[in-house]
Structure formats: C-alpha cells, structure tokens
Write a protein that holds these residues in place. Structure first.
Motif, PDB file in Angstrom:
ATOM      1  N   MET A  16       0.827  -1.199   0.000  1.00  0.00           N
ATOM      2  CA  MET A  16       0.000   0.000   0.000  1.00  0.00           C
ATOM      3  C   MET A  16       0.868   1.258   0.000  1.00  0.00           C
ATOM      4  SD  MET A  16      -3.255   0.775  -0.003  1.00  0.00           S
ATOM      5  CE  MET A  16      -4.087  -0.643   0.734  1.00  0.00           C
ATOM      6  N   GLY A  17       1.893   1.283   0.844  1.00  0.00           N
ATOM      7  CA  GLY A  17       2.755   2.459   0.916  1.00  0.00           C
ATOM      8  C   GLY A  17       3.530   2.699  -0.366  1.00  0.00           C
ATOM      9  N   THR A  18       4.180   1.653  -0.871  1.00  0.00           N
ATOM     10  CA  THR A  18       4.930   1.811  -2.114  1.00  0.00           C
ATOM     11  C   THR A  18       4.009   2.043  -3.297  1.00  0.00           C
ATOM     12  OG1 THR A  18       4.982  -0.609  -2.396  1.00  0.00           O
ATOM     13  CG2 THR A  18       6.885   0.429  -1.347  1.00  0.00           C
ATOM     14  N   GLY A  19       2.784   1.521  -3.201  1.00  0.00           N
ATOM     15  CA  GLY A  19       1.817   1.743  -4.273  1.00  0.00           C
ATOM     16  C   GLY A  19       1.509   3.217  -4.461  1.00  0.00           C
ATOM     17  N   VAL A  20       1.307   3.914  -3.337  1.00  0.00           N
ATOM     18  CA  VAL A  20       1.047   5.352  -3.412  1.00  0.00           C
ATOM     19  C   VAL A  20       2.317   6.113  -3.779  1.00  0.00           C
ATOM     20  CG1 VAL A  20       0.290   7.374  -2.115  1.00  0.00           C
ATOM     21  CG2 VAL A  20      -0.825   5.170  -1.737  1.00  0.00           C
ATOM     22  N   MET A  21       3.445   5.749  -3.191  1.00  0.00           N
ATOM     23  CA  MET A  21       4.690   6.488  -3.382  1.00  0.00           C
ATOM     24  C   MET A  21       5.212   6.378  -4.810  1.00  0.00           C
ATOM     25  SD  MET A  21       6.280   5.195   0.222  1.00  0.00           S
ATOM     26  CE  MET A  21       7.875   5.969   0.284  1.00  0.00           C
ATOM     27  N   ILE A  22       5.335   5.153  -5.298  1.00  0.00           N
ATOM     28  CA  ILE A  22       5.938   4.960  -6.609  1.00  0.00           C
ATOM     29  C   ILE A  22       5.011   5.427  -7.716  1.00  0.00           C
ATOM     30  CG2 ILE A  22       6.786   3.207  -8.223  1.00  0.00           C
ATOM     31  CD1 ILE A  22       7.922   1.701  -5.853  1.00  0.00           C
ATOM     32  N   GLY A  23       3.722   5.319  -7.520  1.00  0.00           N
ATOM     33  CA  GLY A  23       2.796   5.788  -8.542  1.00  0.00           C
ATOM     34  C   GLY A  23       2.977   7.253  -8.865  1.00  0.00           C
ATOM     35  N   ALA A  24       3.199   8.073  -7.854  1.00  0.00           N
ATOM     36  CA  ALA A  24       3.378   9.510  -8.085  1.00  0.00           C
ATOM     37  C   ALA A  24       4.841   9.869  -8.274  1.00  0.00           C
ATOM     38  CB  ALA A  24       2.811  10.293  -6.894  1.00  0.00           C
ATOM     39  N   GLY A  25       5.695   9.279  -7.440  1.00  0.00           N
ATOM     40  CA  GLY A  25       7.075   9.731  -7.369  1.00  0.00           C
ATOM     41  C   GLY A  25       7.864   9.588  -8.640  1.00  0.00           C
ATOM     42  N   ILE A  26       7.704   8.476  -9.327  1.00  0.00           N
ATOM     43  CA  ILE A  26       8.500   8.241 -10.516  1.00  0.00           C
ATOM     44  C   ILE A  26       7.841   8.821 -11.756  1.00  0.00           C
ATOM     45  CG2 ILE A  26       9.196   6.400 -12.089  1.00  0.00           C
ATOM     46  CD1 ILE A  26      11.116   6.880  -9.832  1.00  0.00           C
ATOM     47  N   PHE A  27       6.626   8.429 -12.019  1.00  0.00           N
ATOM     48  CA  PHE A  27       5.997   8.763 -13.293  1.00  0.00           C
ATOM     49  C   PHE A  27       5.473  10.189 -13.353  1.00  0.00           C
ATOM     50  CE2 PHE A  27       5.659   4.174 -12.802  1.00  0.00           C
ATOM     51  CZ  PHE A  27       6.282   3.765 -13.970  1.00  0.00           C
ATOM     52  N   ALA A  28       5.099  10.755 -12.221  1.00  0.00           N
ATOM     53  CA  ALA A  28       4.512  12.086 -12.241  1.00  0.00           C
ATOM     54  C   ALA A  28       5.502  13.194 -11.926  1.00  0.00           C
ATOM     55  CB  ALA A  28       3.351  12.151 -11.235  1.00  0.00           C
ATOM     56  N   LEU A  29       6.573  12.874 -11.204  1.00  0.00           N
ATOM     57  CA  LEU A  29       7.397  13.949 -10.656  1.00  0.00           C
ATOM     58  C   LEU A  29       8.839  13.991 -11.158  1.00  0.00           C
ATOM     59  CD1 LEU A  29       6.174  13.706  -6.950  1.00  0.00           C
ATOM     60  CD2 LEU A  29       5.540  15.430  -8.631  1.00  0.00           C
ATOM     61  N   THR A  30       9.320  12.932 -11.763  1.00  0.00           N
ATOM     62  CA  THR A  30      10.721  12.913 -12.203  1.00  0.00           C
ATOM     63  C   THR A  30      11.040  14.078 -13.136  1.00  0.00           C
ATOM     64  OG1 THR A  30      10.859  10.512 -11.986  1.00  0.00           O
ATOM     65  CG2 THR A  30      12.501  11.579 -13.381  1.00  0.00           C
ATOM     66  N   GLY A  31      10.175  14.312 -14.111  1.00  0.00           N
ATOM     67  CA  GLY A  31      10.402  15.403 -15.057  1.00  0.00           C
ATOM     68  C   GLY A  31      10.389  16.766 -14.402  1.00  0.00           C
ATOM     69  N   GLN A  32       9.470  16.979 -13.460  1.00  0.00           N
ATOM     70  CA  GLN A  32       9.390  18.282 -12.793  1.00  0.00           C
ATOM     71  C   GLN A  32      10.587  18.506 -11.881  1.00  0.00           C
ATOM     72  OE1 GLN A  32       5.482  19.645 -11.470  1.00  0.00           O
ATOM     73  NE2 GLN A  32       4.593  17.754 -12.240  1.00  0.00           N
ATOM     74  N   ILE A  33      11.073  17.450 -11.248  1.00  0.00           N
ATOM     75  CA  ILE A  33      12.270  17.566 -10.409  1.00  0.00           C
ATOM     76  C   ILE A  33      13.480  17.915 -11.265  1.00  0.00           C
ATOM     77  CG2 ILE A  33      13.878  16.256  -8.960  1.00  0.00           C
ATOM     78  CD1 ILE A  33      11.402  14.702  -7.925  1.00  0.00           C
ATOM     79  N   ALA A  34      13.631  17.243 -12.412  1.00  0.00           N
ATOM     80  CA  ALA A  34      14.760  17.511 -13.307  1.00  0.00           C
ATOM     81  C   ALA A  34      14.678  18.911 -13.903  1.00  0.00           C
ATOM     82  CB  ALA A  34      14.796  16.470 -14.423  1.00  0.00           C
TER      83      ALA A  34
END
Length: 449
Positions: free
Chosen positions: A24-42
């Motif tokens: 459940m925790g990684t499901g929420v974290m990885i869903g947003a963290g990698i696919f939604a935010l990597t580009g904005q962080i870079a």
C-alpha cells in the motif's frame, strides 16, 4: 494454550500484513514519485536531479521518525489524525492539519490519474489533448472507486500484485536503460552550475512529495498484527524500497535524455527515456508499467483517503452530510473522495497539482513535528535533535519551494495560501459552532492487536 502451529500461523499472518502495508505504501509512493514527478524535479534541479531524490529521502527519513515513534506508542486506525489530536487536542490545529493531509492525498490521486492518462495516450500521440487527458484521468478515478467499493480484500490483493509488477518492471527498465546508454551522454554529460543550488533545494519539495505515501501506513495500526513493531517496520521498508527504485530511474532517465529533453517530456519522461535507450519495445514496455503503476497508485490512495476522512468524521473533526446516500460513512467518503479528485484532475495540470500537494503536505508535516516536540517527546521517548532537524529541514525546503514558485508561477502560491487559510477558517467556524466537540477526549486509538 497456544501451540507451535498457532505461533506459525500468527507469524504468517503478520508477514502478510506487513507485505500488504508495504504494498500500500509503495503503491502510493511509486505511482506519483516516478511517473509524475521525475520530469518536474529535473526541470528545477538540472543535471543534479538525482541528488534531489537523495535529499528528499533524507528529509523523509527524519520526518518518518515522528510518525514511527507515535505509531509505536499508540498504534491506531486514526493515523495522522490520531497523532495530531494527541499533540494538540481536539481543536482547530489538529482538525485543520488532518484535513490538509487528506487534501494532499486527494491531490495526489488527481496527480497520478493525469499521469496515467498522459502515458496511456502517449503511444497515440494524443498526450497534449487536454480534453482526452481529463477524460482518461476521470475514468481511472471512477475505476478506483469501484475497486474500493468492492471491499478491503480487493484493494489489498490488487495492491500487492500490482506493486510487485511495477517495482520489478521499473527496476528492469532502469537497469536496461543504464546498460544501453551508459553515462557518457544525456543530462549527466552536461556542466553543473553551482548557481542552481537554490533550484535544487526547491526541487526537494517534489522529492518529498514522492515519498509521502509512507504516511498512509500510519492508518494501519487498527488492523496490523503486532502494530507496536510492524507499523514502524513497514514504513522503513517502504521508504528503503522507494529510494532504490527512484535512484535507479533517475540514473536511467539522466543517462538517456538531456535536461531540456527531460523538461520537455516532464509528464512522460520515463517513456521518452525508454525510446532512445531501448527502442520501440522498451517504449511500450515502459508505458505498460506506467499504466499499471499509476492505476495501483490511485486505487491505494482512494482507499487511504476515504479511510482517513471516515476517521476524521467519526472523530468529529469535520462535518458530514449523507446527501441522501445510504450505507456507512466510508461509502459516502469514497464518493466524496473521487468527486474532489476527479474535479482537480479535470481543472488543473500536473505541475500545479503537484505544487499544491507539496505546499499542503509540508505545512501539515511541520505541524506534526512541532506538536510531538512540544508536548509528546518525553512520553514517546523521542530525541529532540531529530525532531528539530526534521522541522528545520521541512522549513528550509518549503521556503525555497515557495520562492521558486513565486518566480515561475505565483498563482499556485496564492492558491496554496488561500487553500490553507480556507481549511483553518472552515475548521475554526465548524468547531466554534459546535463547542462540545472541543471538549472530547483527544484519543481515538481504534482497535489494534
């Protein structure tokens, strides 16, 4: 008398519950963290963007200390709401901060839903169509509603399977992309400008947002077996898994694309990185993993939010109306959650959704640390220097992020300030109209084993 077989059964049940919490925790974290935010962080941090994930992990680890200590002492289905009520009592601060957390989670749903839509439409070249992105995002949120309405076992089983698929798939993509591209090209071959350290610091707000899913685990204290030990273990394991996955992906994207290419494809950066590194097959594989990851992320988030809002209602922290609907409160909260998330997914783009979530979450997180430091530190055996470090780290990141957004998108800062003020104002009005609620005991530990 308990037999060895009973002991083994209990250990097995505890392991399954631990895995379910991690899923459940990684499901929420990885869903947003990698696919939604990597580009904005870079886009903010430039070639140094992998360092943003490291900094985000460090700040999150400091923040997790308060939640682990509180959950170990008072394991509860109330989660963050319980922590805040213990720290501040049943008043405006506890209710408002709890609602900010719930809103940041709803924002996360809309963020991940739009990411799902962008990746799903990318193979057809339709990711720039605002209408289609909104429709696809809304469809995913509605699907998440039906999965959650089917019951907790459906959510737990689905989350466990999807988390295993996406973690394995993302790791495979990252390792293959790094192997194919190396580190001689892409963002990592660009010069590093020390003048961009303020932007790097601001980007940590998005990185923290990518890790914030661990807070949903604090709601598991009422169900998890041996919660005084397993809630904290689940949080630590979830953060550790995400650190490894995030750094692998950051290395893969940075090795395949330049900073300008990552920024241009910020809403689908992993798919963009897959094509030059791994070809068409890699591209479609990454799209498939993104769809699986974001789907499970939305389902897990809807479950967590509806559960938290139910707790806030039962704790009399927020008003409730059935609006003519039958059934228990949680079924109503499922409806409210998907309606708000769907509305946000239609009205806002990814960048602004993520920014609002970062503002709401950081303010709530600081209130948690201050409340624990001020009134509960000795009772739970927490070290003051860690609490102060977490509080100051959040404050520095929040300030840097606000200054960066004031330069590039001042409207979103205004939305965030207005939203936070509205939450505190509404809670003050509600509790003032219902003074008896402020006299309720500051406990709601729930059933735990």
């Amino acid at each position: 008398m308990q037999t060895d077989g009973d002991d083994q059964h209990n250990e097995s049940a505890a392991s399954i519950t631990l895995l379910g919490g991690v899923a459940m925790g990684t499901g929420v974290m990885i869903g947003a963290g990698i696919f939604a935010l990597t580009g904005q962080i870079a886009e903010l941090a430039g070639p140094l963007f992998p360092l943003s994930f490291i900094a985000g992990a460090l700040v999150t680890s400091l923040a997790a200390y308060s939640y682990i200590k509180m959950s170990n002492r008072w394991p509860s289905s109330g989660g963050i709401a319980m922590i805040l009520q213990k720290a501040y009592g049943p008043g405006v601060v506890a209710a408002s901060a709890s609602l900010l957390m719930a809103l940041s989670m709803v924002i996360n749903e809309s963020l991940v839903a739009r990411t799902f839509a962008t990746y799903a439409l990318r193979p057809f070249g339709l990711e720039s169509s605002g209408i289609l992105v909104s429709v696809a995002a809304l469809a995913l949120i509605v699907f998440a509603y039906f999965v959650n309405a089917a019951g907790n076992k459906s959510v737990s089983g689905f989350s466990l399977i999807m988390s295993a698929i996406k973690i394995g798939g993302i790791a495979l993509f990252a390792i293959a992309a790094i192997w194919a591209s190396g580190f001689s090209d892409g963002a990592f071959s660009e010069p590093v400008a020390l003048s961009g350290l303020d932007a790097l610091l601001a980007s940590v707000a998005f990185s923290i947002l990518a890790f914030k899913g661990f807070t949903t685990i604090t709601n598991s204290g009422g169900e998890i077996i041996n919660p005084h030990r397993n809630v904290g273990r689940t949080i630590i394991i979830s953060i550790a898994i995400c650190v490894v996955v995030y750094l692998l992906v950051a290395a893969a994207v940075g090795a395949s694309l330049s900073t300008s290419e990552i920024a241009e494809a910020r809403d689908y950066s992993l798919a963009a990185a897959a094509r030059p590194a791994l070809g068409e097959l890699g591209f479609y594989f990454t799209v498939a993993i993104a769809i699986a990851a974001t789907t499970s992320g939305v389902i897990a988030s809807v479950f967590a939010v509806s559960r938290m809002l139910t707790m806030l209602t039962e704790m009399k922290m927020i008003p409730h109306s059935h609006f003519g609907m039958s059934g228990p409160i949680r079924s109503h909260m499922l409806v409210y959650t998907v309606v708000v998330a769907g509305t946000l997914a239609v009205l806002f783009d990814l960048s602004r959704i993520a920014s609002l979530g970062a503002f709401f979450y950081l303010v709530m997180d600081m209130l948690v640390h201050w409340g624990v430091l001020r009134g509960l530190r000795e009772e739970i055996g927490a070290r003051a220097w860690i609490l102060w470090s977490a509080l100051m780290a959040d404050g520095v990141v929040l300030t840097a992020f606000a200054l960066a957004k004031l330069k590039t998108d001042p409207a979103v800062v205004a939305y965030a300030v207005a939203g936070i003020a509205a939450v505190f104002g509404a809670e003050w009005f509600y509790l003032r109209r219902n003074p008896a609620l402020r006299e309720m005991p500051a406990t709601h530990d729930g059933d735990h084993r």
